[in-house]
Motif scaffolding. Structure first.
Motif, PDB file in Angstrom:
ATOM      1  N   MET A 124       0.849  -1.177   0.000  1.00  0.00           N
ATOM      2  CA  MET A 124       0.000   0.000   0.000  1.00  0.00           C
ATOM      3  C   MET A 124       0.894   1.240   0.000  1.00  0.00           C
ATOM      4  O   MET A 124       1.800   1.365   0.795  1.00  0.00           O
ATOM      5  CB  MET A 124      -0.909  -0.037   1.231  1.00  0.00           C
ATOM      6  CG  MET A 124      -1.806   1.149   1.334  1.00  0.00           C
ATOM      7  SD  MET A 124      -2.846   1.158   2.798  1.00  0.00           S
ATOM      8  CE  MET A 124      -4.088  -0.006   2.308  1.00  0.00           C
ATOM      9  N   ASN A 149      -0.163   4.631   0.264  1.00  0.00           N
ATOM     10  CA  ASN A 149      -0.573   5.671   1.206  1.00  0.00           C
ATOM     11  C   ASN A 149      -1.254   5.028   2.406  1.00  0.00           C
ATOM     12  O   ASN A 149      -1.984   4.065   2.274  1.00  0.00           O
ATOM     13  CB  ASN A 149      -1.538   6.648   0.534  1.00  0.00           C
ATOM     14  CG  ASN A 149      -0.865   7.416  -0.584  1.00  0.00           C
ATOM     15  OD1 ASN A 149       0.145   8.060  -0.364  1.00  0.00           O
ATOM     16  ND2 ASN A 149      -1.403   7.336  -1.772  1.00  0.00           N
ATOM     17  N   THR A 150      -1.015   5.612   3.563  1.00  0.00           N
ATOM     18  CA  THR A 150      -1.588   5.093   4.800  1.00  0.00           C
ATOM     19  C   THR A 150      -2.311   6.215   5.528  1.00  0.00           C
ATOM     20  O   THR A 150      -2.194   7.392   5.167  1.00  0.00           O
ATOM     21  CB  THR A 150      -0.482   4.536   5.719  1.00  0.00           C
ATOM     22  OG1 THR A 150       0.348   5.641   6.145  1.00  0.00           O
ATOM     23  CG2 THR A 150       0.364   3.488   5.018  1.00  0.00           C
ATOM     24  N   ASP A 169       0.122   8.695   6.630  1.00  0.00           N
ATOM     25  CA  ASP A 169       0.443   9.699   5.610  1.00  0.00           C
ATOM     26  C   ASP A 169      -0.609  10.797   5.586  1.00  0.00           C
ATOM     27  O   ASP A 169      -0.287  11.981   5.478  1.00  0.00           O
ATOM     28  CB  ASP A 169       0.528   9.053   4.226  1.00  0.00           C
ATOM     29  CG  ASP A 169       1.678   8.070   4.098  1.00  0.00           C
ATOM     30  OD1 ASP A 169       2.699   8.242   4.794  1.00  0.00           O
ATOM     31  OD2 ASP A 169       1.537   7.123   3.303  1.00  0.00           O
ATOM     32  N   GLY A 208     -12.267   4.145   5.231  1.00  0.00           N
ATOM     33  CA  GLY A 208     -11.550   3.285   6.167  1.00  0.00           C
ATOM     34  C   GLY A 208     -12.461   2.755   7.255  1.00  0.00           C
ATOM     35  O   GLY A 208     -12.367   1.585   7.647  1.00  0.00           O
TER      36      GLY A 208
END
Length: 76
Positions: free
Chosen positions: A1, A3-4, A7, A50
């Motif tokens: 992945m 982007n988290t 981030d 999310g």
């Protein structure tokens, strides 16, 4: 992945720092405020997505409902 959520958090704090720049005035400040509104709008959608994925995971992990199926669009 790539982007988290970490981030995302960093981007939000960077935006806050840009808004806190006391040298920004007039049109430059207005531009930065517009950018901040766009960033927070996208961030809200990322967070909502999310949350939805997390809810789907919780549902599949619920041992009381062993036969519960998750819609394809929510599968990771």
């Amino acid at each position: 992945m790539r982007n988290t959520l970490g981030d995302l958090n960093n981007h939000l704090f960077a935006q806050l720092e840009r808004l806190s720049d006391e040298e920004l005035t007039g049109e430059k400040l207005a531009d930065e405020i517009g950018r901040a509104k766009a960033v927070t709008s996208v961030a809200s959608q990322i967070i909502a997505n999310g949350s939805l994925v997390l809810d789907a995971i919780k549902l599949t992990d619920d041992k009381m409902n062993a036969n519960t199926a998750i819609p394809k669009m929510l599968e990771g």
